[in-house]
Motif scaffolding. Structure first.
Motif, PDB file in Angstrom:
ATOM      1  N   UNK A 100      -5.375  -5.993  -2.065  1.00  0.00           N
ATOM      2  CA  UNK A 100      -4.276  -5.800  -3.004  1.00  0.00           C
ATOM      3  C   UNK A 100      -3.666  -4.415  -2.814  1.00  0.00           C
ATOM      4  N   UNK A 101      -4.508  -3.404  -2.668  1.00  0.00           N
ATOM      5  CA  UNK A 101      -4.016  -2.036  -2.421  1.00  0.00           C
ATOM      6  C   UNK A 101      -3.131  -1.989  -1.175  1.00  0.00           C
ATOM      7  N   UNK A 102      -3.581  -2.615  -0.105  1.00  0.00           N
ATOM      8  CA  UNK A 102      -2.833  -2.614   1.159  1.00  0.00           C
ATOM      9  C   UNK A 102      -1.497  -3.329   0.996  1.00  0.00           C
ATOM     10  N   UNK A 103      -1.501  -4.469   0.323  1.00  0.00           N
ATOM     11  CA  UNK A 103      -0.253  -5.223   0.144  1.00  0.00           C
ATOM     12  C   UNK A 103       0.724  -4.437  -0.729  1.00  0.00           C
ATOM     13  N   UNK A 104       0.228  -3.787  -1.779  1.00  0.00           N
ATOM     14  CA  UNK A 104       1.099  -2.988  -2.639  1.00  0.00           C
ATOM     15  C   UNK A 104       1.713  -1.830  -1.859  1.00  0.00           C
ATOM     16  N   UNK A 131       6.517   0.406   0.628  1.00  0.00           N
ATOM     17  CA  UNK A 131       7.244   0.903   1.797  1.00  0.00           C
ATOM     18  C   UNK A 131       8.518   0.100   2.040  1.00  0.00           C
ATOM     19  N   UNK A 132       8.515  -1.170   1.671  1.00  0.00           N
ATOM     20  CA  UNK A 132       9.686  -2.034   1.835  1.00  0.00           C
ATOM     21  C   UNK A 132      10.666  -1.909   0.672  1.00  0.00           C
ATOM     22  N   UNK A 133      10.278  -1.166  -0.360  1.00  0.00           N
ATOM     23  CA  UNK A 133      11.161  -0.981  -1.506  1.00  0.00           C
ATOM     24  C   UNK A 133      11.134  -2.112  -2.517  1.00  0.00           C
ATOM     25  N   UNK A 134      10.136  -2.995  -2.418  1.00  0.00           N
ATOM     26  CA  UNK A 134      10.047  -4.130  -3.342  1.00  0.00           C
ATOM     27  C   UNK A 134       9.260  -3.797  -4.608  1.00  0.00           C
ATOM     28  N   UNK A 135       8.394  -2.800  -4.515  1.00  0.00           N
ATOM     29  CA  UNK A 135       7.668  -2.291  -5.679  1.00  0.00           C
ATOM     30  C   UNK A 135       7.713  -0.766  -5.645  1.00  0.00           C
ATOM     31  N   UNK A 136       7.434  -0.173  -6.780  1.00  0.00           N
ATOM     32  CA  UNK A 136       7.372   1.290  -6.887  1.00  0.00           C
ATOM     33  C   UNK A 136       6.139   1.630  -7.707  1.00  0.00           C
ATOM     34  N   UNK A 186       5.220  -1.279 -10.403  1.00  0.00           N
ATOM     35  CA  UNK A 186       6.223  -2.106 -11.065  1.00  0.00           C
ATOM     36  C   UNK A 186       7.120  -2.695  -9.985  1.00  0.00           C
ATOM     37  N   UNK A 187       7.745  -3.795 -10.293  1.00  0.00           N
ATOM     38  CA  UNK A 187       8.680  -4.401  -9.350  1.00  0.00           C
ATOM     39  C   UNK A 187      10.001  -3.642  -9.422  1.00  0.00           C
ATOM     40  N   UNK A 188      10.674  -3.513  -8.303  1.00  0.00           N
ATOM     41  CA  UNK A 188      11.962  -2.821  -8.251  1.00  0.00           C
ATOM     42  C   UNK A 188      13.092  -3.848  -8.353  1.00  0.00           C
ATOM     43  N   UNK A 189      14.313  -3.337  -8.452  1.00  0.00           N
ATOM     44  CA  UNK A 189      15.480  -4.226  -8.448  1.00  0.00           C
ATOM     45  C   UNK A 189      15.532  -5.030  -7.154  1.00  0.00           C
ATOM     46  N   UNK A 190      15.164  -4.392  -6.045  1.00  0.00           N
ATOM     47  CA  UNK A 190      15.139  -5.097  -4.760  1.00  0.00           C
ATOM     48  C   UNK A 190      14.084  -6.205  -4.775  1.00  0.00           C
ATOM     49  N   UNK A 191      12.938  -5.925  -5.396  1.00  0.00           N
ATOM     50  CA  UNK A 191      11.893  -6.943  -5.516  1.00  0.00           C
ATOM     51  C   UNK A 191      12.344  -8.121  -6.356  1.00  0.00           C
ATOM     52  N   UNK A 192      13.033  -7.841  -7.447  1.00  0.00           N
ATOM     53  CA  UNK A 192      13.577  -8.919  -8.290  1.00  0.00           C
ATOM     54  C   UNK A 192      14.625  -9.724  -7.518  1.00  0.00           C
TER      55      UNK A 192
END
Length: 94
Positions: A50-54, A59-64, A71-77
């Motif tokens: 889970x740590x690695x995936x987060x 890094x992809x900007x999907x979570x912060x 938390x999920x980012x706007x890009x993740x949503x």
């Protein structure tokens, strides 16, 4: 009825969407909470995984993260809604 078609990057794992969906339903989560919550749904993941995936999703900007909570980012949503093409992100730093 429209169905969101998510464009998953080759760097993504099948569990990334599950992590993003969980974060979409909560304000902020620690990695341990994410693991425990997914385990409650019958998805057994190791904490280090889970740590690695987060880290990859961040890094992809999907979570912060702030401190140890994610938390999920706007890009993740946008990704979950099928409005962001994750194939446009080339292999985030692992």
């Amino acid at each position: 009825m429209t169905i969101a078609v998510r464009k998953q990057g080759e760097w993504m794992s099948k569990n990334d969407e599950r992590i993003l969906e969980l974060l979409c339903s909560t304000d902020r989560c620690r990695p341990r909470d994410i693991r425990d919550e997914l385990n409650d749904f019958g998805i057994a993941l190791r904490l280090d995984y889970v740590d690695k995936r987060l880290e990859t999703l961040e890094d992809a900007g999907l979570v912060a993260s702030d401190a140890l909570r994610f938390r999920i980012t706007d890009r993740g949503r946008a990704y979950l809604l099928g409005e962001f093409d994750a194939t446009s992100v080339r292999s985030p730093q692992l």
